[in-house]
Design a protein around this motif. Structure first.
Motif, short mmCIF file in Angstrom:
data_model
loop_
_atom_site.label_atom_id
_atom_site.label_comp_id
_atom_site.label_asym_id
_atom_site.label_seq_id
_atom_site.Cartn_x
_atom_site.Cartn_y
_atom_site.Cartn_z
N ASP A 156 0.86 -1.18 0.00
CA ASP A 156 0.00 0.00 0.00
C ASP A 156 0.89 1.22 0.00
O ASP A 156 1.51 1.56 1.01
N PHE A 157 0.98 1.88 -1.14
CA PHE A 157 1.88 3.02 -1.34
C PHE A 157 1.04 4.25 -1.66
O PHE A 157 -0.14 4.14 -2.03
N MET A 158 1.63 5.42 -1.50
CA MET A 158 0.93 6.64 -1.93
C MET A 158 0.86 6.66 -3.47
O MET A 158 1.70 6.06 -4.14
N ASN A 159 -0.13 7.35 -4.00
CA ASN A 159 -0.18 7.61 -5.44
C ASN A 159 0.60 8.90 -5.67
O ASN A 159 0.09 10.00 -5.42
N VAL A 160 1.83 8.78 -6.13
CA VAL A 160 2.72 9.95 -6.18
C VAL A 160 2.19 11.04 -7.10
O VAL A 160 2.42 12.23 -6.85
N GLU A 208 11.91 13.66 6.50
CA GLU A 208 11.29 12.48 5.93
C GLU A 208 11.57 12.47 4.43
O GLU A 208 11.56 13.51 3.78
N LYS A 209 11.80 11.29 3.91
CA LYS A 209 12.21 11.18 2.51
C LYS A 209 11.74 9.84 1.96
O LYS A 209 12.06 8.79 2.51
N VAL A 210 10.97 9.88 0.89
CA VAL A 210 10.50 8.63 0.28
C VAL A 210 10.57 8.78 -1.24
O VAL A 210 10.33 9.86 -1.79
N GLN A 211 10.94 7.70 -1.91
CA GLN A 211 11.04 7.74 -3.37
C GLN A 211 9.66 7.93 -4.00
O GLN A 211 8.68 7.35 -3.56
N ALA A 212 9.62 8.74 -5.03
CA ALA A 212 8.37 9.00 -5.74
C ALA A 212 8.15 7.90 -6.77
O ALA A 212 8.23 8.12 -7.99
N LEU A 213 7.84 6.70 -6.29
CA LEU A 213 7.69 5.53 -7.15
C LEU A 213 6.30 5.48 -7.76
O LEU A 213 5.29 5.57 -7.05
N THR A 214 6.24 5.34 -9.07
CA THR A 214 4.97 5.24 -9.78
C THR A 214 4.59 3.78 -9.97
O THR A 214 5.40 2.87 -9.71
#
Length: 254
Positions: A156-160, A208-214
């Motif tokens: 469950d990831f964010m929708n970048v 905070e840092k997270v990759q903008a993975l599509t």
């Protein structure tokens, strides 16, 4: 959910420190995010376990479980649950809820588990925070190898696309008398959140840092890992994923 559980780093001069672990090991992380919507999280677990049609007493792994709120609820649904997280402080707190069908352990998500599971859940954007892209692939392979032959995994990831389009550059949140000053921005393929505040005369700063993975990024990694992507949803009610509108990117695979 009000905020994603993205990782963070405390300003430090120790170059070898696991930057993504330090924020979770402070009490301030849990203060800032204390007002998360627990009922929404439970409804998500209800919808997800029903969709997967998990057998009674199925073995479930909550990977990157934090203080274990989802693992606790999953055990209440009757599953045999292990919660795993890199944060020793979070696992120590979560372990207070341990019982015969709920256990917790400190684990690195890049490593294969000792057991195999009918379902593995990686929830609320607890992915994509390694410095090395190869570690994302390593994590996916570890998840695959920790599943039973007929097991399912969920990220469950964010929708970048939606997050970046609606990014709030600056805001201040006051929780328990602490003013958290928050700045958000996109840089070098990552979404950043700078958090500064003072408490008891001491100044703090976390990033905070997270990759903008599509979805395309995940599909490429899954293909390389030999993973079969079964279904994609766009929110916790398991409605269809829309690239620009959906709040979440929920991927079911095996």
């Amino acid at each position: 959910m009000s905020e994603d559980a993205t990782p963070a780093v405390l300003d430090t001069k120790e170059p070898n420190q696991n930057w993504f672990a330090s924020w979770f090991d402070t009490p301030y992380y849990h203060i800032l995010y204390k007002e998360r919507n627990y009922r929404e999280a439970q409804l998500f677990m209800d919808n997800l376990t029903q969709y997967l049609n998990l057998p009674e007493k199925a073995k479930v792994l909550d990977l990157a479980c934090g203080k274990g709120r989802h693992a606790i609820y999953l055990s209440q649904l009757g599953f045999d649950v292990i919660g795993a997280d890199l944060s020793e402080n979070s696992i120590a707190e979560a372990s207070k809820n341990s019982n015969s069908n709920l256990h917790f352990q400190v684990r690195d998500m890049r490593e294969k588990m000792d057991n195999q599971f009918d379902a593995i859940f990686n929830l609320f954007t607890s992915f994509g925070y390694f410095e090395n892209d190869a570690d994302n692939l390593k994590t996916l392979i570890a998840i695959k190898e920790s599943l039973t032959e007929h097991g399912f995994a969920v990220i469950d990831f964010m929708n970048v696309n939606q997050v970046i389009a609606n990014l709030v550059p600056e805001e201040t949140k006051t929780v328990e008398g602490i003013d958290f000053h928050i700045q958000r921005y996109v840089k070098d393929g990552h979404i950043y959140k700078e958090i500064t505040f003072e408490d008891k005369g001491q100044a703090f700063h976390f990033t905070e840092k997270v990759q903008a993975l599509t979805l395309q990024d995940f599909q490429a990694m899954m293909e390389e890992a030999g993973i079969y992507l079964l279904d994609i949803f766009g929110d916790y009610k398991l409605r269809k994923f829309h690239k620009t509108e959906s709040e979440r990117l929920i991927m079911i695979f095996k």
